[in-house]
Motif scaffolding. Structure first.
Motif, mmCIF file in Angstrom:
data_model
loop_
_atom_site.group_PDB
_atom_site.id
_atom_site.type_symbol
_atom_site.label_atom_id
_atom_site.label_comp_id
_atom_site.label_asym_id
_atom_site.label_seq_id
_atom_site.Cartn_x
_atom_site.Cartn_y
_atom_site.Cartn_z
ATOM 1 N N UNK A 212 0.779 -1.221 0.000
ATOM 2 C CA UNK A 212 0.000 0.000 0.000
ATOM 3 C C UNK A 212 0.817 1.279 0.000
ATOM 4 N N UNK A 213 2.132 1.180 0.012
ATOM 5 C CA UNK A 213 2.999 2.356 0.012
ATOM 6 C C UNK A 213 3.469 2.636 -1.410
ATOM 7 N N UNK A 214 3.218 3.840 -1.904
ATOM 8 C CA UNK A 214 3.619 4.237 -3.242
ATOM 9 C C UNK A 214 4.826 5.170 -3.175
ATOM 10 N N UNK A 215 5.782 4.934 -4.071
ATOM 11 C CA UNK A 215 7.015 5.718 -4.098
ATOM 12 C C UNK A 215 7.302 6.141 -5.529
ATOM 13 N N UNK A 216 7.704 7.391 -5.715
ATOM 14 C CA UNK A 216 8.193 7.877 -7.000
ATOM 15 C C UNK A 216 9.655 8.281 -6.827
ATOM 16 N N UNK A 217 10.504 7.739 -7.693
ATOM 17 C CA UNK A 217 11.921 8.049 -7.645
ATOM 18 C C UNK A 217 12.328 8.743 -8.935
#
Length: 296
Positions: A212-217
């Motif tokens: 459920x954790x979204x990350x943008x790199x």
């Protein structure tokens, strides 16, 4: 309404939409000088300047934008009404204008569009390639092809393929030099091959999700390009890590030529969908194209 004024209004809408007399003339089957002459005549009759012209560009004025917004739905209804007559013909006819992005055009349209055009000689298809999202109604498109999550809720969406997945890969030789990343944050210590969006000019972020954790790199590395072939070649040569569609590298992952990392951070997402405005009945040419794109 004076004789020919409806044609002039159609010509105006086409010029305003295309921002070009040359492109509008090609669509209308007229010469650029004839289109320009028609626009001057229309402006003189209405007593309002509709188009701002320079030596290099043309764009609607504020009055022109207002007229275009008023004309758009009516002209589209007339066009669709005329195209609907093709239901009484042996083969559908008419034009279809589609907006999409380069990868969707390659995966969805390239395999099937040439055969469709051969089978339907009375249908004309125009494809506009753009990374950014487009309001297909205001821009005068009949349909768009995007990933499912990017389709507006008020559109009719037709699935054209399975869910997709973006993966992070590198060569075995690259990982001999650099230990594989364990989390997306580890990418800051890696050479990453980037893609610059052609429409907005921004860098494409690498998107991840887990529990459920979204990350943008936003990665950095030795190469950034707005073309997919150059990054793919650099990835396969071991220059750095790539963020690439799984479909394009599945065989190389299976053979060991490329190694996938961060697999548990790369979920699937909605695949390609064709979308069009909610109408009781779509034009026959568009219905025929949708049927062809949905076929196995």
């Amino acid at each position: 309404m004076e004789r020919g004024e409806l044609n002039d209004l159609l010509a105006f809408a086409t010029v305003a939409r295309e921002r070009s007399f040359t492109r509008a003339a090609a669509i209308l089957g007229m010469s650029p000088s004839a289109v320009s002459h028609a626009m001057r005549g229309l402006e003189e009759r209405l007593g309002v300047r509709l188009l701002a012209r320079t030596t290099r560009s043309v764009a609607p004025t504020e009055a022109g934008e207002r007229l275009l917004q008023s004309l758009g739905p009516a002209l589209l209804d007339i066009e669709h009404g005329l195209e609907a007559l093709s239901e009484w013909r042996d083969n559908p006819s008419g034009s279809v204008r589609i907006t999409t992005f380069a990868y969707a055009a390659r995966m969805v349209l390239l395999p099937k569009l040439p055969g469709f055009l051969l089978a339907h000689p009375d249908i004309r298809v125009e494809v506009n390639i753009a990374d950014g999202l487009t309001d297909i109604v205001s821009a005068g498109f009949d349909a768009g092809i995007r990933l499912g999550d990017a389709v507006a809720k008020d559109m009719v969406a037709v699935r054209l393929g399975p869910d997709l997945r973006t993966v992070v890969v590198g060569t075995p030789e690259y990982f001999e030099r650099c230990p594989p990343p364990v989390t997306p944050y580890d990418l800051e210590r890696h050479a990453c091959i980037g893609y610059r969006l052609t429409t907005s000019g921004g860098l494409l972020p690498w998107e991840f999700e887990k529990s459920g954790k979204e990350i943008k790199i936003y990665t950095t590395g030795p190469l950034v390009a707005n073309d997919s072939d150059l990054p793919a070649a650099a990835i396969r040569a071991g220059v750095g890590l790539g963020y690439i569609m799984e479909h394009d590298v599945a065989g190389e992952i299976a053979s060991g030529a490329l190694v996938q990392v961060l697999a548990d951070w790369c979920p699937t997402f909605a695949g390609f969908h064709l979308f069009h405005p909610s109408r009781r009945q779509s034009p026959p040419a568009l219905r025929a194209l949708i049927a062809a794109l949905k076929s196995p």
